[in-house]
Design an enzyme around this catalytic site. Structure first.
Site, PDB file in Angstrom:
ATOM      1  N   ASP A   1     -17.792  66.987 -50.484  1.00 52.89           N
ATOM      2  CA  ASP A   1     -18.002  65.168 -50.465  1.00 52.89           C
ATOM      3  C   ASP A   1     -19.690  65.346 -51.009  1.00 52.89           C
ATOM      4  O   ASP A   1     -20.109  64.481 -51.790  1.00 52.89           O
ATOM      5  CB  ASP A   1     -17.723  64.874 -49.209  1.00 52.89           C
ATOM      6  CG  ASP A   1     -15.881  64.993 -49.401  1.00 52.89           C
ATOM      7  OD1 ASP A   1     -15.231  64.856 -50.769  1.00 52.89           O
ATOM      8  OD2 ASP A   1     -15.167  65.023 -48.461  1.00 52.89           O
TER       9      ASP A   1
ATOM     10  N   ASP B   1     -20.341  59.284 -52.079  1.00 53.69           N
ATOM     11  CA  ASP B   1     -18.705  59.523 -52.633  1.00 53.69           C
ATOM     12  C   ASP B   1     -17.809  59.435 -51.784  1.00 53.69           C
ATOM     13  O   ASP B   1     -17.044  59.605 -50.276  1.00 53.69           O
ATOM     14  CB  ASP B   1     -18.960  61.169 -52.938  1.00 53.69           C
ATOM     15  CG  ASP B   1     -17.460  61.836 -53.525  1.00 53.69           C
ATOM     16  OD1 ASP B   1     -16.348  60.471 -54.032  1.00 53.69           O
ATOM     17  OD2 ASP B   1     -16.660  62.810 -52.713  1.00 53.69           O
TER      18      ASP B   1
ATOM     19  N   GLU C   1     -19.502  56.678 -56.877  1.00 54.21           N
ATOM     20  CA  GLU C   1     -18.830  56.854 -57.801  1.00 54.21           C
ATOM     21  C   GLU C   1     -17.855  55.560 -58.551  1.00 54.21           C
ATOM     22  O   GLU C   1     -17.673  54.419 -57.447  1.00 54.21           O
ATOM     23  CB  GLU C   1     -17.490  58.012 -57.248  1.00 54.21           C
ATOM     24  CG  GLU C   1     -16.380  58.480 -58.006  1.00 54.21           C
ATOM     25  CD  GLU C   1     -15.381  59.891 -57.988  1.00 54.21           C
ATOM     26  OE1 GLU C   1     -16.022  60.511 -57.753  1.00 54.21           O
ATOM     27  OE2 GLU C   1     -14.511  59.222 -56.579  1.00 54.21           O
TER      28      GLU C   1
END
Length: 165
Positions: free
Chosen positions: A139, A7, A67
């Protein structure tokens, strides 16, 4: 298959590594690459590069899930996020990993069944799916969710296969 989820963020890049065997998923490691606000952005990028390189060398993942691009109203944030994604993707490619990207809604839907799920819902499901003792930090939890999403995308017939980048 070992799947590294990432991420990306300049100040708090999450990572999560799982091993998927059929329907089983086992956590290997997860955490956050924290960069203080007083560190220059260029140095943050180097730290993200170096940390992911060490992680890949130590654990030898098979693929990376990252992502996908998200809509942001601030151009500066978008450019910074693009720089971080570039570093993350380049590190993976330099080590021969295939990189797949997933939209945030796809990840949330894959993990919780609801594309509009909140961060806490995602984190709680990540904990349950991987049998973790504690809910992972935001995260790192998002990175583990990316890895889980990729593992689940490998099962069955795919109407919308993951995007290989």
């Amino acid at each position: 298959m070992k799947i590294l989820g990432v991420d990306p963020s300049l100040r708090s890049t999450g990572y999560g590594l799982i091993e998927a065997r059929g329907n089983e998923m086992m956590p290997i490691t997860h955490g956050t690459i924290k960069n203080a606000t007083n560190i220059l952005p260029s140095r943050c990028l180097v730290r993200i590069h170096d940390t992911l390189t060490a992680l890949i060398k130590q654990h030898q993942p098979d693929v990376m899930a990252v992502e996908g691009l998200i809509f942001v109203q601030n151009t500066k944030i978008a450019l910074t996020l693009g720089q971080v994604r570039g570093v993350v993707i380049a590190v993976a490619a330099a080590h021969g990993l295939e990189v797949y990207e997933y939209a945030p809604r796809k990840v949330k839907q894959s993990v919780t069944g609801l594309g509009a799920a909140g961060k806490q819902q995602v984190a709680n499901m990540v904990k349950a799916l991987l049998g973790l003792k504690e809910v992972p930090f935001e995260d790192a939890g998002d990175a583990l969710a990316l890895a889980i999403c990729h593992a689940q995308s490998l099962r069955g017939i795919q109407l919308h296969p993951p995007k290989l980048i």
